[in-house]
Design a protein around this motif. Structure first.
Motif, PDB file in Angstrom:
ATOM      1  N   LYS A 118     -27.792  72.298 -67.094  1.00  0.00           N
ATOM      2  CA  LYS A 118     -28.479  73.185 -66.158  1.00  0.00           C
ATOM      3  C   LYS A 118     -27.653  74.430 -65.830  1.00  0.00           C
ATOM      4  N   LEU A 119     -26.626  74.716 -66.638  1.00  0.00           N
ATOM      5  CA  LEU A 119     -25.700  75.797 -66.312  1.00  0.00           C
ATOM      6  C   LEU A 119     -26.400  77.153 -66.217  1.00  0.00           C
ATOM      7  N   GLU A 120     -27.256  77.465 -67.179  1.00  0.00           N
ATOM      8  CA  GLU A 120     -27.932  78.763 -67.156  1.00  0.00           C
ATOM      9  C   GLU A 120     -28.802  78.910 -65.913  1.00  0.00           C
ATOM     10  N   ALA A 121     -29.467  77.851 -65.516  1.00  0.00           N
ATOM     11  CA  ALA A 121     -30.303  77.898 -64.312  1.00  0.00           C
ATOM     12  C   ALA A 121     -29.441  78.105 -63.070  1.00  0.00           C
ATOM     13  N   ILE A 122     -28.278  77.437 -63.022  1.00  0.00           N
ATOM     14  CA  ILE A 122     -27.363  77.585 -61.881  1.00  0.00           C
ATOM     15  C   ILE A 122     -26.838  79.015 -61.803  1.00  0.00           C
ATOM     16  N   LEU A 123     -26.403  79.546 -62.953  1.00  0.00           N
ATOM     17  CA  LEU A 123     -25.859  80.905 -62.982  1.00  0.00           C
ATOM     18  C   LEU A 123     -26.932  81.936 -62.642  1.00  0.00           C
ATOM     19  N   SER A 124     -28.153  81.727 -63.117  1.00  0.00           N
ATOM     20  CA  SER A 124     -29.249  82.656 -62.815  1.00  0.00           C
ATOM     21  C   SER A 124     -29.573  82.643 -61.326  1.00  0.00           C
ATOM     22  N   TRP A 125     -29.549  81.456 -60.731  1.00  0.00           N
ATOM     23  CA  TRP A 125     -29.820  81.332 -59.293  1.00  0.00           C
ATOM     24  C   TRP A 125     -28.758  82.074 -58.482  1.00  0.00           C
ATOM     25  N   LEU A 126     -27.499  81.917 -58.862  1.00  0.00           N
ATOM     26  CA  LEU A 126     -26.416  82.595 -58.157  1.00  0.00           C
ATOM     27  C   LEU A 126     -26.455  84.103 -58.381  1.00  0.00           C
ATOM     28  N   LYS A 127     -26.800  84.503 -59.611  1.00  0.00           N
ATOM     29  CA  LYS A 127     -26.866  85.929 -59.914  1.00  0.00           C
ATOM     30  C   LYS A 127     -27.921  86.635 -59.078  1.00  0.00           C
ATOM     31  N   ALA A 128     -29.011  85.946 -58.785  1.00  0.00           N
ATOM     32  CA  ALA A 128     -30.088  86.531 -57.985  1.00  0.00           C
ATOM     33  C   ALA A 128     -29.753  86.558 -56.500  1.00  0.00           C
ATOM     34  N   ARG A 129     -28.667  85.932 -56.114  1.00  0.00           N
ATOM     35  CA  ARG A 129     -28.272  85.856 -54.700  1.00  0.00           C
ATOM     36  C   ARG A 129     -26.797  86.251 -54.580  1.00  0.00           C
ATOM     37  N   PRO A 130     -26.506  87.540 -54.686  1.00  0.00           N
ATOM     38  CA  PRO A 130     -25.111  88.010 -54.744  1.00  0.00           C
ATOM     39  C   PRO A 130     -24.270  87.621 -53.531  1.00  0.00           C
ATOM     40  N   LYS A 131     -24.844  87.609 -52.345  1.00  0.00           N
ATOM     41  CA  LYS A 131     -24.066  87.248 -51.155  1.00  0.00           C
ATOM     42  C   LYS A 131     -23.658  85.780 -51.192  1.00  0.00           C
ATOM     43  N   ILE A 132     -24.610  84.931 -51.566  1.00  0.00           N
ATOM     44  CA  ILE A 132     -24.288  83.499 -51.682  1.00  0.00           C
ATOM     45  C   ILE A 132     -23.254  83.288 -52.777  1.00  0.00           C
ATOM     46  N   ARG A 133     -23.446  83.997 -53.906  1.00  0.00           N
ATOM     47  CA  ARG A 133     -22.501  83.868 -55.021  1.00  0.00           C
ATOM     48  C   ARG A 133     -21.097  84.264 -54.588  1.00  0.00           C
ATOM     49  N   GLN A 134     -20.975  85.362 -53.874  1.00  0.00           N
ATOM     50  CA  GLN A 134     -19.662  85.809 -53.415  1.00  0.00           C
ATOM     51  C   GLN A 134     -19.035  84.792 -52.467  1.00  0.00           C
ATOM     52  N   THR A 135     -19.841  84.258 -51.575  1.00  0.00           N
ATOM     53  CA  THR A 135     -19.337  83.249 -50.631  1.00  0.00           C
ATOM     54  C   THR A 135     -18.876  82.000 -51.363  1.00  0.00           C
ATOM     55  N   VAL A 136     -19.665  81.568 -52.351  1.00  0.00           N
ATOM     56  CA  VAL A 136     -19.316  80.379 -53.124  1.00  0.00           C
ATOM     57  C   VAL A 136     -18.019  80.597 -53.896  1.00  0.00           C
ATOM     58  N   VAL A 137     -17.898  81.754 -54.557  1.00  0.00           N
ATOM     59  CA  VAL A 137     -16.702  82.048 -55.353  1.00  0.00           C
ATOM     60  C   VAL A 137     -15.459  82.080 -54.474  1.00  0.00           C
ATOM     61  N   ILE A 138     -15.534  82.813 -53.351  1.00  0.00           N
ATOM     62  CA  ILE A 138     -14.380  82.908 -52.446  1.00  0.00           C
ATOM     63  C   ILE A 138     -14.045  81.545 -51.865  1.00  0.00           C
ATOM     64  N   GLY A 139     -15.074  80.802 -51.471  1.00  0.00           N
ATOM     65  CA  GLY A 139     -14.843  79.478 -50.892  1.00  0.00           C
ATOM     66  C   GLY A 139     -14.202  78.520 -51.877  1.00  0.00           C
ATOM     67  N   LEU A 140     -14.689  78.526 -53.110  1.00  0.00           N
ATOM     68  CA  LEU A 140     -14.123  77.635 -54.128  1.00  0.00           C
ATOM     69  C   LEU A 140     -12.667  77.974 -54.429  1.00  0.00           C
ATOM     70  N   ILE A 141     -12.391  79.260 -54.589  1.00  0.00           N
ATOM     71  CA  ILE A 141     -11.015  79.673 -54.895  1.00  0.00           C
ATOM     72  C   ILE A 141     -10.076  79.333 -53.749  1.00  0.00           C
ATOM     73  N   ALA A 142     -10.483  79.655 -52.518  1.00  0.00           N
ATOM     74  CA  ALA A 142      -9.628  79.410 -51.352  1.00  0.00           C
ATOM     75  C   ALA A 142      -9.383  77.913 -51.163  1.00  0.00           C
ATOM     76  N   THR A 143     -10.436  77.108 -51.284  1.00  0.00           N
ATOM     77  CA  THR A 143     -10.296  75.661 -51.095  1.00  0.00           C
ATOM     78  C   THR A 143      -9.436  75.047 -52.188  1.00  0.00           C
ATOM     79  N   THR A 144      -9.638  75.500 -53.421  1.00  0.00           N
ATOM     80  CA  THR A 144      -8.859  74.963 -54.539  1.00  0.00           C
ATOM     81  C   THR A 144      -7.376  75.287 -54.394  1.00  0.00           C
ATOM     82  N   LEU A 145      -7.054  76.557 -54.141  1.00  0.00           N
ATOM     83  CA  LEU A 145      -5.645  76.950 -54.037  1.00  0.00           C
ATOM     84  C   LEU A 145      -4.955  76.283 -52.853  1.00  0.00           C
TER      85      LEU A 145
END
Length: 372
Positions: free
Chosen positions: A207-234
């Protein structure tokens, strides 16, 4: 029905990340510590290792390439390819395990940093040892991924059949059921636990393409998810490093935590992230760290590719070549060299070994001979 293949789209971040994981695995197998490179690898002793990340990528790509892109390819054709691939990896696992065992026993030099020799139950006689190697009951620790991967590939047709027949929930039940059975009954088969990483990632890859398409259509959510994942991981990686390697800090007079408190914390926290057996919390953290690192590599992809692409992409594009190669080459290195107390010298040796393997991967014969 005519075969159609969806347009190929190489995900460079995955190649870079896979190359990074292979380099970390090589350094962890080498075990030349202390070294500045330990801050990159955690000496393979953190709550999650690069091996889990490498396994997740394998499952993710199977889901993406075989379940999603290969959706219209006949299942029989895909199954034959997967079984042949599994057989190839079985042959290499058996061959390299035999080679590493022979080199360990017959080459002069120290064996303390080499993979452990088979237990008595596996080598009571030469025929018994040969049988256990052929059945992969015994596989060298430095090539163990091939054993797990061969088993996963052999089982992948079941996954493909389930998703094509829209029996996804049934497959998830089978996946989790096998995992729970291994824990409840103490079944000593790591594949029953590692398969959650592989097939869990395969479901995401499907389902990767569907997940990426969903995030691409929602830039604010995508940015929040990316920042959250990086911060939590590090942040959890840093915490993990302290929990595992914190002895020197705890023993310092300036520290605010007592040795007894640290020992007590370790006694309670270490089992939460055990890999023997592979507990659920470690599996979940593996997916978190993988997602965070993938998000980080996505953010820094261009400068990373520009500066280290020559190294990471070489290992990432032919990761199994590198994995097979390191298992044999490292035997010669650790047999005739040993780590020193010099922090920087050990780091130099570690970096040199990575570059030697990188150079060997450019040899046409090795490229042709070893699996990719």
């Amino acid at each position: 029905m005519p075969k159609t293949v969806l347009p190929a789209r190489r995900i460079v971040e995955l190649d870079l990340l896979r190359g990074f994981f292979i380099i970390v695995i090589i350094l962890d197998h080498l075990q030349f510590w202390p070294s500045p490179l330990q801050y990159l690898t955690g000496q393979g002793r953190l709550w999650v290792s690069a091996a889990e990340g490498f396994f997740i990528i394998s499952g993710l790509l199977i889901g993406y390439l075989r379940a999603y892109k290969g959706a219209r390819v006949p299942l029989k054709e895909l199954s034959v390819k997967l079984i042949k691939r599994a057989a190839t990896l079985w042959i290499w696992c058996v061959g390299i395990t035999t080679a590493v065992l022979a080199l360990t026993l017959y080459l002069p030099g120290d064996v303390s940093l080499l993979p452990k020799l088979p237990d008595t139950e596996y080598n009571s006689s030469l025929p018994a040892l040969a049988g256990n190697i052929l059945t992969m009951n015994y596989a060298s620790d430095w090539i163990y991924f091939l054993r797990l991967y061969a088993i996963m590939l052999a089982c992948t047709p079941i996954f493909l059949w389930c998703v094509r027949k829209k029996h996804t929930l049934l497959f998830i039940a089978l996946m989790l059921g096998a995992y729970l059975v291994s824990l409840v009954f103490g079944i000593d088969e790591p594949a029953l636990q590692w398969q959650v990483l592989y097939f869990g990632a395969a479901l995401v890859g499907w389902k990767l393409e569907a997940i990426l398409s969903w995030l691409k259509a929602r830039p604010k959510i995508r940015q929040t998810v990316v920042i959250g994942l990086i911060a939590t991981t590090l942040s959890t990686m840093v915490l993990s490093y302290f929990m595992v390697h914190g002895w020197s800090y705890v023993e310092s007079p300036a520290t605010s935590i007592s040795l007894d408190t640290y020992v007590s914390l370790r006694a309670n926290v270490d089992p939460i992230f055990s890999n023997n057996p592979m507990v659920l919390s470690r599996i979940l953290l593996s997916f978190l760290w993988f997602s965070g690192l993938l998000a980080l590599f996505h953010v820094i992809r261009k400068p990373l590719e520009r500066t280290l692409g020559w190294l990471l992409l070489t290992f990432g594009h032919a990761s199994l070549t590198a994995y097979c190669l390191q298992a044999v080459v490292l035997v010669f290195i650790v047999k005739f060299m040993e780590p020193t107390d010099n922090f920087w010298l050990n780091g130099f040796v570690g970096a040199s070994v990575v570059l030697v393997l990188w150079s060997l991967m450019k040899v046409p014969l090795i490229q042709k001979l070893l699996p990719k």
